[in-house]
Design a protein around this motif. Structure first.
Motif, short mmCIF file in Angstrom:
data_model
loop_
_atom_site.label_atom_id
_atom_site.label_comp_id
_atom_site.label_asym_id
_atom_site.label_seq_id
_atom_site.Cartn_x
_atom_site.Cartn_y
_atom_site.Cartn_z
N TRP A 1 0.16 7.02 -6.73
CA TRP A 1 -1.16 6.59 -6.28
C TRP A 1 -1.20 6.35 -4.77
CZ3 TRP A 1 -0.90 6.63 -11.47
CH2 TRP A 1 -2.09 6.87 -12.18
N VAL A 2 -0.11 5.90 -4.18
CA VAL A 2 -0.06 5.77 -2.72
C VAL A 2 -0.20 7.15 -2.08
CG1 VAL A 2 1.44 5.25 -0.76
CG2 VAL A 2 1.21 3.60 -2.62
N ASP A 3 0.47 8.16 -2.61
CA ASP A 3 0.32 9.52 -2.10
C ASP A 3 -1.14 9.97 -2.19
OD1 ASP A 3 2.83 10.03 -1.24
OD2 ASP A 3 3.44 11.28 -2.92
N LEU A 4 -1.79 9.66 -3.31
CA LEU A 4 -3.19 10.03 -3.48
C LEU A 4 -4.07 9.31 -2.47
CD1 LEU A 4 -5.37 11.51 -5.09
CD2 LEU A 4 -5.40 9.58 -6.69
N VAL B 1 -3.74 10.88 0.94
CA VAL B 1 -4.52 12.11 1.06
C VAL B 1 -5.95 11.78 1.50
CG1 VAL B 1 -5.52 14.04 -0.23
CG2 VAL B 1 -3.13 13.41 -0.57
N VAL B 2 -6.53 10.76 0.87
CA VAL B 2 -7.88 10.34 1.23
C VAL B 2 -7.92 9.82 2.67
CG1 VAL B 2 -9.72 8.69 0.69
CG2 VAL B 2 -8.45 9.81 -1.17
N GLU B 3 -6.92 9.02 3.03
CA GLU B 3 -6.88 8.45 4.38
C GLU B 3 -6.78 9.54 5.44
OE1 GLU B 3 -4.85 4.56 5.25
OE2 GLU B 3 -3.45 5.92 6.26
N THR C 1 -5.17 -1.50 -8.52
CA THR C 1 -4.96 -0.16 -7.96
C THR C 1 -5.37 -0.11 -6.50
OG1 THR C 1 -5.40 0.82 -10.14
CG2 THR C 1 -5.49 2.28 -8.25
N TYR C 2 -6.51 -0.68 -6.19
CA TYR C 2 -7.00 -0.68 -4.81
C TYR C 2 -6.08 -1.48 -3.88
CZ TYR C 2 -10.02 -1.82 -0.82
OH TYR C 2 -10.51 -2.01 0.44
N ILE C 3 -5.64 -2.64 -4.34
CA ILE C 3 -4.80 -3.49 -3.49
C ILE C 3 -3.40 -2.91 -3.35
CG2 ILE C 3 -3.70 -5.76 -3.34
CD1 ILE C 3 -6.21 -6.91 -4.70
N PHE C 4 -2.78 -2.53 -4.49
CA PHE C 4 -1.40 -2.03 -4.44
C PHE C 4 -1.32 -0.66 -3.76
CE2 PHE C 4 -0.14 -4.59 -8.47
CZ PHE C 4 -0.20 -5.74 -7.73
N GLY C 5 -2.23 0.25 -4.10
CA GLY C 5 -2.15 1.60 -3.57
C GLY C 5 -2.72 1.75 -2.18
N GLY C 6 -3.74 0.95 -1.84
CA GLY C 6 -4.39 1.12 -0.56
C GLY C 6 -4.00 0.11 0.50
N LEU C 7 -3.81 -1.14 0.11
CA LEU C 7 -3.60 -2.20 1.09
C LEU C 7 -2.14 -2.62 1.23
CD1 LEU C 7 -6.69 -4.45 0.25
CD2 LEU C 7 -6.54 -2.52 1.83
N MET C 8 -1.44 -2.73 0.11
CA MET C 8 -0.06 -3.24 0.17
C MET C 8 0.97 -2.12 0.30
SD MET C 8 -0.16 -6.39 -2.55
CE MET C 8 1.48 -6.91 -2.11
N ARG C 9 0.81 -1.05 -0.40
CA ARG C 9 1.65 0.14 -0.30
C ARG C 9 3.14 -0.19 -0.37
NH1 ARG C 9 -1.36 3.72 4.42
NH2 ARG C 9 -3.30 4.04 3.29
#
Length: 521
Positions: A132-135, A138-140, A218-226
């Protein structure tokens, strides 16, 4: 004396104030990481794995599997309401939970096996956090550009362009997070039906709350915390060291051929200076999603994604050097190469690594696939295969008929007017297939005993045929009546015999017939 005490107090206060100033913080602020997009074989492999795993997650609930008119047609379904788990042609009942336990054991052993062979490849390729971080990256990159553009945008003042890019990025992240939470609940109910309920706001409240929780995580772990999830929250980095040995493959900077580093190799070589292959470009650092420098050796944060290998190989090709300055290598091979590259004083000598033409000299050890086959990995693989074969054999030979019986606790028995003794039982028959079946119920081992079903007119007092609905448990109260002359003791063991009338399965249940103490007198 007073002056001495004041001086000592002053010194103590000065020391304490100094300690307070120098005391480090218990919590380190997160340093933003802007990983650059990598190109190469490992990056392509990660794209393929990401596409496959995301497709499996999002599409599996929509796959159909025909189980007839009496069972759900969703291929993979965790039916909590009816306590069933459907996986294509396999159906698991609650009492068969040991199959799930077996799968968990196989997953654990498989993780041990993979880690002992190639380190944290699970973390680098198939872990949901990584996928999900990879995904999200891609958006970023789509909205904000690659590494340099994102770094510049992060430092730039808030303009309409920056606000639009950030809003678009986070909005897309939220959409992905919502889809992730929504896909999860579809595993627990018929997906098309539940989707319609969600759209019309008729779904159970637990569905909306689950989507909300999974959207937030999902939003916090994949987008903010990574990377912080992998470094601080996941326990596996701290466990994996126990799984590795000197023959485990790990991403390694081969400093025996990279040192000493030089940004100006050609000039240094022309001047006769000893230089290694590393040009200190930091391409390996730029692509690392964890923001580490692999040249500093093995680190807890490294997830073995091998993107640094792709980045370094690209640089080596451009400067005319052999690929593999950073590569998958074992500790035993690394130590052997390091010993060959050093002089008597323990210094790396580039001339011992390369000849005058710049080619690697013969004799340096490279990874050999036979190193993967060793006692440790064979034990893991053997246990893993044994558990898998046992589970397959058990699934192939398991009965789809289950039965249980419970004796009435009060009263234990009833003496009838003709002197015979009656016991009551609750019989449960599990029809573990998706079609209705008729079962014959009879008793064995109790001479002269007869069967009665309350409220049912029976043609035969020795057996009865009961119909069990598909994929259901039939509960039936049964009365057993025995003449006193057939009872030699107060407790008499006998057996319920249950069989499919169509010549299928057959099972027996042991039971006890209770009688008064004076029955044998």
């Amino acid at each position: 004396m007073l002056i001495q005490n004041e001086v000592e107090n002053f010194n103590v206060e000065a020391v304490n104030s100094g300690l307070k100033k120098k005391r480090p913080s218990l919590y380190a602020a997160r340093k933003k990481i802007f990983p650059k997009r990598a190109y190469g074989s490992f990056r392509r492999l990660k794209w393929i794995i990401m596409a496959v795993t995301l497709s499996i997650y999002y599409l599996t609930p929509w796959l159909r599997w025909d189980r007839g008119s009496f069972a759900p047609d969703q291929a993979v379904l965790v039916d909590l309401a009816n306590r069933r788990f459907y996986f294509f042609f396999i159906e698991i009942w609650p009492q068969e939970f040991y199959y799930v336990a077996g799968l968990l054991i196989m997953a654990g052993l498989g993780l041990f096996l993979i880690t002992s062979v190639a380190g944290r490849v699970w973390c680098g390729y198939t872990c949901p956090q990584t996928v999900w971080v990879d995904l999200f990256l891609v958006v970023e990159r789509f909205f904000e550009g690659d590494r340099n553009q994102r770094m510049a945008l992060d430092k730039a003042p808030w303009t309409l362009s920056k606000i639009w890019k950030r809003v678009a990025k986070h909005s897309t992240w939220l959409v992905i997070a919502i889809l992730t939470g929504g896909a999860w609940i579809f595993y627990f109910a018929d997906a098309p039906t539940l989707l319609g309920q969600l759209v019309h706001f008729d779904a159970p409240s637990v569905a909306y709350s689950t989507i909300g929780i999974l959207t937030a995580t999902t939003y916090i772990f994949g987008g903010l915390m990574r990377e912080q999830v992998c470094t601080y929250m996941c326990p596996w980095p701290r466990i994996q060291a126990a799984m590795l040995d000197e023959n485990s493959l790990v991403v390694t900077y081969n400093d025996w051929r990279g040192e000493p580093r030089s940004r100006h190799q050609k000039k240094a070589i022309a001047q006769g200076l000893p230089v290694g292959d590393c040009v200190d470009c930091k391409a390996c650092v730029a692509v690392c999603p964890m923001g580490i420098d692999i040249r500093q050796g093995q680190q807890l944060e490294c997830i073995t994604c091998a993107l640094c290998i792709d980045a370094c190989n690209g640089v080596m090709e451009r400067v005319g050097r052999d690929r593999g300055l950073i590569s998958y290598a074992t500790l035993s091979d690394y130590n052997a190469n390091m010993a060959r590259a050093k002089d008597a004083e323990g210094h790396i000598v580039p001339s011992k690594v390369r000849d005058a033409t710049g080619k690697l000299r013969d004799g340096f050890v490279h990874f050999r696939w036979r190193e993967m086959v060793r006692l440790r990995t064979l034990i893991y693989l053997g246990i893993w295969l044994l558990i898998g074969l046992l589970m397959v054999a058990s699934l192939a030979t398991r009965d789809r008929l289950g039965a249980a019986v419970a004796h009435d606790r009060n009263p234990l028995y009833v003496r009838l007017s003709d002197g015979s003794i009656r016991n009551g039982y609750t019989l449960k028959i599990s029809n573990m297939v998706t079609v209705p079946r008729d079962f014959s119920v009879s008793i064995s081992g109790l001479t002269g005993a007869t069967l009665e079903l309350p409220g049912v007119v029976m043609r035969d007092d020795r057996s009865v045929v009961l119909r069990a609905e598909p994929d259901r448990v039939l509960t039936q109260r049964v009365l057993v009546i025995a003449p006193t002359e057939a009872l030699a003791e107060p407790r008499h063991e006998f057996t319920f015999v249950i069989s499919d009338v169509n010549g299928g399965e057959r099972t027996t249940i042991d039971a006890v017939f209770e009688a008064p103490e004076d029955v044998a007198r």
